[in-house]
Design an enzyme around this catalytic site. Structure first.
Site, PDB file in Angstrom:
ATOM      1  CG  ASP A 176     -12.682  -8.786   1.705  1.00 42.57           C
ATOM      2  OD1 ASP A 176     -12.495  -7.893   0.866  1.00 42.57           O
ATOM      3  OD2 ASP A 176     -12.289  -8.688   2.890  1.00 42.57           O
ATOM      4  CG  ASN A 226      -0.694  -6.992  -1.469  1.00 36.22           C
ATOM      5  OD1 ASN A 226      -1.286  -7.576  -2.383  1.00 36.22           O
ATOM      6  ND2 ASN A 226      -1.188  -6.893  -0.244  1.00 36.22           N
ATOM      7  CG  HIS A 283      -9.943  -5.576   0.598  1.00 37.83           C
ATOM      8  ND1 HIS A 283     -10.112  -6.766   1.280  1.00 37.83           N
ATOM      9  CD2 HIS A 283      -8.639  -5.236   0.775  1.00 37.83           C
ATOM     10  CE1 HIS A 283      -8.961  -7.112   1.854  1.00 37.83           C
ATOM     11  NE2 HIS A 283      -8.059  -6.203   1.555  1.00 37.83           N
ATOM     12  CD  GLU A 291      -4.677  -7.863   1.722  1.00 36.11           C
ATOM     13  OE1 GLU A 291      -5.547  -7.121   2.231  1.00 36.11           O
ATOM     14  OE2 GLU A 291      -3.462  -7.616   1.793  1.00 36.11           O
ATOM     15  CD  GLU A 295      -2.925  -1.148   2.324  1.00 34.55           C
ATOM     16  OE1 GLU A 295      -2.854  -0.239   3.173  1.00 34.55           O
ATOM     17  OE2 GLU A 295      -3.798  -2.030   2.335  1.00 34.55           O
TER      18      GLU A 295
HETATM   19  C1  XIL Z   1      -6.325  -6.336   8.250  1.00 34.58           C
HETATM   20  C2  XIL Z   1      -6.640  -7.504   9.154  1.00 34.58           C
HETATM   21  O1  XIL Z   1      -7.552  -8.340   8.502  1.00 34.58           O
HETATM   22  C3  XIL Z   1      -7.204  -7.004  10.459  1.00 34.58           C
HETATM   23  O2  XIL Z   1      -7.330  -8.073  11.374  1.00 34.58           O
HETATM   24  C4  XIL Z   1      -6.307  -5.933  11.058  1.00 34.58           C
HETATM   25  O3  XIL Z   1      -6.928  -5.379  12.188  1.00 34.58           O
HETATM   26  C5  XIL Z   1      -6.028  -4.833  10.059  1.00 34.58           C
HETATM   27  O4  XIL Z   1      -5.479  -5.399   8.891  1.00 34.58           O
HETATM   28  N1  XIL Z   1      -4.959  -4.599   3.657  1.00 34.58           N
HETATM   29  C6  XIL Z   1      -3.988  -5.465   4.088  1.00 34.58           C
HETATM   30  C7  XIL Z   1      -4.273  -6.373   5.241  1.00 34.58           C
HETATM   31  O5  XIL Z   1      -2.929  -5.573   3.449  1.00 34.58           O
HETATM   32  O6  XIL Z   1      -3.109  -6.614   5.998  1.00 34.58           O
HETATM   33  C8  XIL Z   1      -5.354  -5.832   6.117  1.00 34.58           C
HETATM   34  O7  XIL Z   1      -5.651  -6.816   7.115  1.00 34.58           O
HETATM   35  C9  XIL Z   1      -6.556  -5.468   5.307  1.00 34.58           C
HETATM   36  C10 XIL Z   1      -6.223  -4.400   4.299  1.00 34.58           C
END
Ligand code: XIL
Length: 437
Positions: A261, A196, A232, A259, A154
Site C-alpha cells: 500500500d 515476511n 507499506h 502487503e 517481522e
Molecule cells: C494489520 C491489519 O491490516 C489490521 O486489520 C490489524 O488491526 C493489524 O494488522 N504487517 C502485517 C499485517 O504483517 O498482518 C498487518 O495487518 C499490517 C502490518
C-alpha cells in the site's frame, strides 16, 4: 538437497525443467489476468467480515487471483486459548477464495504482534513448545490448501543493528525461526515457506540482516522458499527496490510483494515502479495489495490502495495494470527428476571435532518419494554420545541409531531435515546410513 526454484536456463534445460517466458499477446483488463500473462499472481488482503459487502466481493472476484486473510489466520484468531483452535474466520476467507478460483497465502504463523494473551505470558521452553505446536497444528489444518505461508513475520529489528527484534519468541533462542520453518515443512510439504517483513524495501541494515539469515538457511538446508516484502510505502518506491529484490532472488528464493500500500500524491507513479520492479525480477512471483478500497485499508485516512471508497479504479490501478500488461520475464519452475534413490533416503554428516569432544550434524535427504519417517544407523568407535537433538536415539557408543521425532519425520521428496548429537572422544569416521520407515 532442496528444490532450487531459480536456476540458469542451461541448468534448467539440463534437468528437463519447464521454462515459462511469455509476452502478453493483448492487454488484459483485470489485475489477476494481466499478472497471469507472465505466470504471476495479483492478490489482496481480505477481511472475513467484508464478505457480505457486494461491491467488495465483486471487485475481489473480478480483479484478484490470490488472497491473504487480513487477520483471520493469525495466532490470536486461530488459537485463542492454548490448544483450542478456531479456524472459522480463516476457513471463511479460504473457502470464498478457493470457491472463486483463487489461491491463498497463509499469514502469519509466528509474529510478536497479535499473539494471544496466553502466549504473551509465556517464556522459554514452555513458549517454544507452544510456538511449534501452533505452527504444526495450523499448517496441518490447512495442509495442501495454502500456496505460501508467512511462517515468521517481522522478526528483525528496525534501525541500524541488522539484528533480531527482542520478543518473547526471540528469547526462546535464536533458532526459533529455523525451527518454525522445519515444523511447517514437515506438516505441509507442498506450501512455499516465506519469511515476511517491512522496512525491507531497499538495501539497508534490516534487509541485509534478513538477507544474511536467508543465505545461512540456504547453506544449511533450512527449508525456506520465499521472502515477503510487505512494502507499506509512502509516496515512492526506493530507487534500489528492484536491486534489493534481485539480491534475494540470487540466493535461490522467490520474492513476493506481500502487503503493498502506498500513500501520497505520487502514489500512481510509485505503484507503477513497484510493479515494474517485480516484473523485472524473474523470481518475483506475485504482488499482494493490503486491501481493496481505500476505506478497507488499515492505514486509515491515507487512501493507499487501488480503488477509492466507492469502488472506482484510481490512477494507481491503471499504473499497475499497464505495468503488468507490459510484461516481463516469467518465473521459472523447475522439477528435478534425477533422483537416484526412489523411496529411500541418504544421510550425510558434518563434524565439528575438537580435543576431547565433537558435535555431529546429520542431514537426512529424501529420495524421489516423500519420507514419512526415517532411521539413521551409525557406528561410533572412539566416542560416546552425551546428548542428541531432533531425533530419538538408542545407544551411546558402538552401534548408535537415531529415528525421527514427531515434527521431522515427514520430508518431501528431494528435501532434507537435520538432527544432531554431541559427545566426548572422537566422532571421526562416522558413516551414517539411512532407511525410510
Ligand atoms: C494489520 C491489519 O491490516 C489490521 O486489520 C490489524 O488491526 C493489524 O494488522 N504487517 C502485517 C499485517 O504483517 O498482518 C498487518 O495487518 C499490517 C502490518
Amino acid at each position: 538437497m532442496s528444490l532450487v526454484p531459480i536456476m540458469s536456463t542451461a541448468a534448467a534445460a539440463a534437468l528437463g525443467a519447464v521454462l515459462v517466458v511469455s509476452a502478453p499477446a493483448s492487454a488484459a483488463t483485470t489485475l489477476g489476468a494481466a499478472a497471469a500473462q507472465s505466470g504471476r499472481y495479483f492478490g489482496t488482503a481480505v477481511a472475513a467480515g467484508k464478505l457480505n459487502d457486494q461491491t467488495y466481493v465483486n471487485i475481489l472476484n473480478t480483479e484478484f487471483s490470490m488472497v491473504t486473510a487480513e487477520n483471520e489466520m493469525k495466532w490470536d484468531a486461530t488459537e485463542p486459548n492454548r490448544g483450542q483452535f478456531n479456524y472459522s474466520g480463516g476457513d471463511r476467507v479460504l473457502n470464498q477464495a478457493v470457491g472463486n478460483g483463487k489461491r491463498v497465502r497463509g499469514h502469519a504463523l509466528l509474529w510478536h504482534q497479535q499473539e494471544p494473551g496466553w502466549a504473551q505470558r509465556l517464556e522459554g521452553s514452555d513458549l517454544r513448545q507452544a510456538m511449534m505446536n501452533h505452527v504444526t497444528q495450523v499448517t496441518t489444518h490447512y495442509r495442501g490448501k495454502i500456496y505460501a505461508w508467512d511462517v515468521v513475520n517481522e522478526a528483525f529489528a528496525d534501525g541500524g543493528s541488522g539484528g533480531r527484534r527482542d520478543s518473547n519468541l526471540q528469547r526462546t533462542g535464536n533458532d526459533w525461526i529455523e525451527a518454525a520453518f522445519r515444523a511447517a515443512r514437515a506438516a505441509d510439504p507442498a506450501a512455499k515457506l516465506c519469511y515476511n517483513d517491512y522496512n525491507t524495501d531497499s538495501v539497508n541494515a534490516k534487509s541485509t540482516g534478513i538477507y544474511n539469515m536467508v543465505r545461512d538457511f540456504k547453506a544449511r538446508g533450512v527449508p525456506i522458499d520465499c521472502v515477503g516484502f510487505q512494502s507499506h510505502l509512502s509516496n515512492n518506491a526506493p530507487s534500489d527496490y528492484q536491486a534489493n529484490l534481485q539480491r534475494f532472488a540470487d540466493l535461490g528464493v522467490e520474492v513476493q510483494i506481500t502487503e503493498l500500500d502506498i500513500s501520497g500524491s505520487n502514489q500512481a507513479n510509485a505503484y507503477g515502479a513497484v510493479t515494474r520492479a517485480c516484473m523485472a525480477v524473474r523470481a518475483c512471483t506475485g504482488i499482494t495489495v493490503w486491501g481493496i478500497r481505500d476505506t478497507d485499508s488499515w492505514r486509515t485516512g491515507e487512501n493507499p490502495l487501488l480503488f477509492n471508497g466507492s469502488g472506482a479504479k484510481k490512477a494507481a490501478y491503471t499504473a499497475v495494470l499497464d505495468a503488468l500488461n507490459a510484461g516481463g520475464p516469467g518465473p521459472t519452475t523447475t522439477t528435478t527428476t534425477n533422483d537416484p534413490v526412489p523411496g529411500g533416503c541418504t544421510a550425510s554428516v558434518s563434524l565439528n571435532q575438537w580435543d576431547g569432544g565433537f558435535v555431529a550434524t546429520v542431514e537426512v535427504t529424501a529420495g524421489s518419494t516423500a519420507l514419512r519417517g526415517w532411521r539413521v544407523a551409525t557406528t561410533l568407535s572412539n566416542g560416546t554420545v552425551t546428548s542428541s537433538w531432533s531425533s530419538n536415539r538408542s545407544g551411546t557408543s558402538g552401534s548408535v541409531t537415531f529415528t525421527n521425532v514427531d515434527y521431522n519425520g515427514a520430508v518431501p521428496a528431494g528435501q532434507s531435515t537435520e538432527f544432531g548429537f554431541q559427545g566426548t572422544g572422537s566422532g571421526s569416521g562416522l558413516t551414517p546410513s539411512c532407511t525410510a520407515t
